[in-house]
Motif scaffolding. Structure first.
Motif, short mmCIF file in Angstrom:
data_model
loop_
_atom_site.label_atom_id
_atom_site.label_comp_id
_atom_site.label_asym_id
_atom_site.label_seq_id
_atom_site.Cartn_x
_atom_site.Cartn_y
_atom_site.Cartn_z
N ALA B 125 4.59 65.78 37.60
CA ALA B 125 3.52 65.63 36.60
C ALA B 125 2.44 64.69 37.10
N THR B 126 2.84 63.62 37.76
CA THR B 126 1.85 62.70 38.31
C THR B 126 1.03 63.39 39.40
N LEU B 127 1.69 64.14 40.26
CA LEU B 127 0.95 64.84 41.31
C LEU B 127 0.01 65.89 40.71
N ALA B 128 0.44 66.50 39.61
CA ALA B 128 -0.40 67.54 38.98
C ALA B 128 -1.73 66.98 38.51
N LYS B 129 -1.81 65.67 38.31
CA LYS B 129 -3.08 65.06 37.91
C LYS B 129 -4.14 65.13 39.02
N ALA B 130 -3.73 65.55 40.20
CA ALA B 130 -4.70 65.81 41.27
C ALA B 130 -5.25 67.22 41.20
N SER B 131 -4.72 68.03 40.29
CA SER B 131 -5.30 69.35 40.02
C SER B 131 -6.43 69.19 39.01
N TYR B 132 -7.10 70.27 38.68
CA TYR B 132 -8.11 70.20 37.62
C TYR B 132 -7.38 70.47 36.31
N MET B 133 -7.05 69.41 35.61
CA MET B 133 -6.13 69.51 34.48
C MET B 133 -6.53 70.55 33.43
N PRO B 134 -7.81 70.62 33.04
CA PRO B 134 -8.13 71.57 31.95
C PRO B 134 -7.81 73.02 32.28
N LEU B 135 -7.90 73.38 33.56
CA LEU B 135 -7.63 74.77 33.93
C LEU B 135 -6.31 74.94 34.67
N GLU B 136 -5.74 73.83 35.14
CA GLU B 136 -4.55 73.96 35.98
C GLU B 136 -3.37 73.19 35.35
N GLY B 137 -3.33 71.89 35.55
CA GLY B 137 -2.19 71.10 35.07
C GLY B 137 -1.85 71.34 33.59
N GLU B 138 -2.87 71.40 32.76
CA GLU B 138 -2.60 71.57 31.33
C GLU B 138 -2.06 72.95 30.99
N HIS B 139 -2.23 73.87 31.91
CA HIS B 139 -1.68 75.22 31.70
C HIS B 139 -0.34 75.39 32.39
N GLY B 140 0.21 74.28 32.85
CA GLY B 140 1.54 74.34 33.43
C GLY B 140 1.58 74.44 34.94
N TYR B 141 0.41 74.50 35.56
CA TYR B 141 0.41 74.54 37.02
C TYR B 141 0.84 73.19 37.58
N THR B 142 1.78 73.22 38.50
CA THR B 142 2.07 72.06 39.34
C THR B 142 1.61 72.44 40.75
N PHE B 143 1.78 71.54 41.71
CA PHE B 143 1.26 71.89 43.03
C PHE B 143 2.00 73.04 43.71
N PRO B 144 3.30 73.15 43.54
CA PRO B 144 3.91 74.38 44.07
C PRO B 144 3.24 75.63 43.48
N GLY B 145 2.91 75.59 42.20
CA GLY B 145 2.25 76.73 41.57
C GLY B 145 0.85 76.97 42.11
N LEU B 146 0.13 75.90 42.40
CA LEU B 146 -1.24 76.06 42.92
C LEU B 146 -1.23 76.59 44.35
N TYR B 147 -0.31 76.10 45.15
CA TYR B 147 -0.22 76.63 46.52
C TYR B 147 0.40 78.03 46.53
N ALA B 148 1.16 78.36 45.50
CA ALA B 148 1.61 79.75 45.34
C ALA B 148 0.40 80.65 45.13
N GLU B 149 -0.62 80.14 44.41
CA GLU B 149 -1.87 80.91 44.25
C GLU B 149 -2.50 81.18 45.61
N LEU B 150 -2.46 80.17 46.49
CA LEU B 150 -2.98 80.35 47.84
C LEU B 150 -2.16 81.42 48.57
N GLY B 151 -0.86 81.35 48.39
CA GLY B 151 0.01 82.33 49.03
C GLY B 151 -0.26 83.75 48.53
N LYS B 152 -0.38 83.89 47.22
CA LYS B 152 -0.63 85.22 46.64
C LYS B 152 -2.03 85.71 47.01
#
Lengths: 396, 396
Positions: B125-152
């Motif tokens: 959760a602390t690391l997720a604060k390095a995401s853009y919270m309104p569109l990412e962290g607050e929607h449940g994205y953590t960094f594995p999820g964001l880099y999964a977006e890169l993978g996909k």
């Protein structure tokens, strides 16, 4: 290499219910950019000052969010700096070095903090993380308590009575509120009076002896920004130019209770200010106004002494003889200061630079100090761990 | 003005139960100072890199804590910078500008992070604060999820099959672990194998498709530090001198899911690396090793392409032909990388500079790339919002 301010912006400070941290950043950044007449393309780097968005707004890593200010900022370096309540001036300091290095010509500096999002819950705890937690915060010290240590240390070292200190601090508090009445961007504009500020009451409780509520600055939302460039370029672009003639940053031990630094003075501020005077060839008598870090009224008092306005322990004289009031020899916090203008902590140092620059341009936000040529800003992080002093000068 | 490294230190990375964030800072700072042969008096400024101590350690405003490293640092400017997982390289970047500005001769850069203090609770959760919270962290994205977006995004854009990507990422993961076996400071030294890394299993669950546990970097404690000075001075002081010949920082939109930047490449890294090549007059063929930001294996793959090691979408070739392995044309993450060396986020960028410098001195921490003259470091904050690239060169 001399650096000047070619654009400023300053939001209303206060409880800004309809503004997010993102809004504050975008408005401040776009405002200063528009005021400078430059576009994002012209800007070589952005510095962002913020203390506690990780806690206050559940958002950190806001450096790259600067890209959203203007499409021209994409692929530019955007650096977030944090120096507690001095973050804003630290950002100005880093920006100036960037220009001095030759890497940048034009730099945007944005400071913003959104503190009221916690609705009062946890704000003090978040701020306490700027103390040295193992010896301070974890033992229950909050910032009122740490500045109370400064107040108690000041009384003990200089043999100042409780009554005398209370009277001095009340006068500083009332001055701040009176000045803020003329500042349309100030958080508190209803004024104050000695009857209220001098006495403990239901409305003015003792927060941490010897500091009452009337001695404490505010929890605020707000943003401010400046655009910096070389003075040479600024003179080509603008009719009125204010230079940051000197800036000095000095850190001291983070803890005030540990005893490694004095709890009755700010030696780092004194040293840093003297360094600025040396660099500019000015003396205190040449300075026409000051925006200083009155997070608590006791701090403004101790800063008078660090600036050499009076002898150590004699700061009260500058209050009683009117020196620090509008019309005095060094008006301090004509804006209302952190006490009445408000203190969105990451924005505060940038705000100080905006306020000083606007004064020197003859376009004061609030009461104008007529004919002012030179100004000083004093920005403090924590209880005195981080200290940044600037001297600003009208050069065109 | 050219800047070189004259002192380094690097702690063991891992779960360091007996070390606080304060211990990590003091050890790293004192270690690099001792290695440089300078004293605190000689140091003109300190830069401190840290991402999340406000959350991880209930402590922010650590700039002035640098004063505790050495008594000679009192009254020096000590600036904390934060650029998520790129904080360490941002600190190096700011330090270099400080020297280029002429304000500083010798600068200490310290990076440290103490992440295991939360005992696993809330680290993501602390690391997720390095995401853009309104569109990412607050929607449940953590960094594995964001880099999964890169993978996909990578699979979709380049038409890469799931099987092919899994095989490529597994090979990158195994390489990291194999390299880390030779690095005494690495967090994981037991190696890995394709059988484990290629398949989803109880021990290697899918964390965020297409990323398995074997694709994710570690939660780590650790510190690293460097002392920088002008190359001219470095050559006077030291027998072996590694210069930071170029450093470039470029920010991009903070969000990877918003669609303002591509989710299959790192354009900012490509641009920043090319800027470094231009400044040094080198080509990729002149670079002998790379320490890059493999926070997730997919990121290492995409970085190969950003560096021009292969055509876009063809990064797998650099894995299959052995280019990025020890003995290949550009060994990548000989240290084990974030994946196996560990990733104490604020320390990572400083660690990369230490590792690259020690390689070029012929004193590698881990496997030595014989005769290496030039190295590149690639440090990324968030999902690609902050990007800092350095080229290091042995100049004596």
């Amino acid at each position: 290499m001399s650096v000047s301010i070619i654009g400023t912006s300053h939001s209303k400070f206060g409880r800004l219910e309809d503004k997010t941290i993102y809004d504050l950043i975008l408005e401040a950044g776009r405002g200063a950019l528009a005021d400078s007449g430059l576009t994002g393309e012209d800007i070589d780097a952005v510095f962002f000052a913020n203390y506690g968005s990780m806690d206050f707004n559940n958002q950190s890593h806001l450096g790259p969010f600067m890209v959203e200010i203007d499409p021209g900022l994409r692929f530019k370096p955007c650096v977030r700096v944090e120096g507690a309540c001095a973050s804003g001036s630290v950002a100005v300091y880093e920006a100036i070095k960037g220009i001095e290095s030759g890497r940048y010509k034009n730099v945007l500096v944005v400071g913003a903090e959104k503190m009221t999002s916690l609705n009062g819950k946890g704000v003090t705890a978040t701020l306490a993380k700027a103390s040295y937690m193992p010896l301070e915060g974890e033992h229950g010290y909050t910032f009122p308590g740490l500045y109370a240590e400064l107040g108690k240390g000041y009384m003990a070292h200089f043999g100042i009575s409780e009554e005398e200190l209370a009277d001095t601090l009340a006068r500083i508090s009332v001055k701040a509120h009176t000045n803020a009445m003329q500042n349309p961007l100030a958080q508190m504009q209803n004024g104050s009076n000695m009857e209220y500020a001098l006495h403990v009451s239901d409305k003015n409780p003792m927060v941490a002896y010897p500091l009452k509520l009337s001695d404490c600055s505010l929890v605020s939302d707000g943003g401010a920004a400046v655009v910096l460039t070389t003075t040479e370029r600024a003179k080509e672009l603008k009719d009125k130019v204010v230079e940051i003639s000197a800036i000095s940053m000095m850190c001291d031990h983070i803890s005030i209770v540990e005893g490694k630094r004095h709890n009755w003075e700010h030696e780092a501020i004194r040293r840093a200010f003297n360094k600025c005077l040396d660099e500019t060839g000015l003396t205190l008598a040449d300075i026409n106004l000051a925006e200083v870090h009155d997070c608590f009224t006791i701090n403004e008092l101790v800063i008078y002494e660090a600036l050499g306005l009076t002898e150590p322990g004699k700061g009260r004289e500058a209050v009683l003889d009117g020196s620090v009031f509008l019309g005095g020899r060094l008006p301090v916090n004509t804006s209302g200061g952190l006490k009445a203008k408000g203190h969105p902590v990451g924005a505060t140092g940038v705000s100080m630079h905006v306020l000083a620059a606007k004064q020197l341009m003859g376009e004061a936000i609030g009461a104008q100090v007529e004919g002012a040529q030179n100004a000083v800003t004093v920005n403090v992080g924590g209880s005195g761990g981080t200290n940044v002093i600037s001297i600003l000068r009208r050069v065109k």
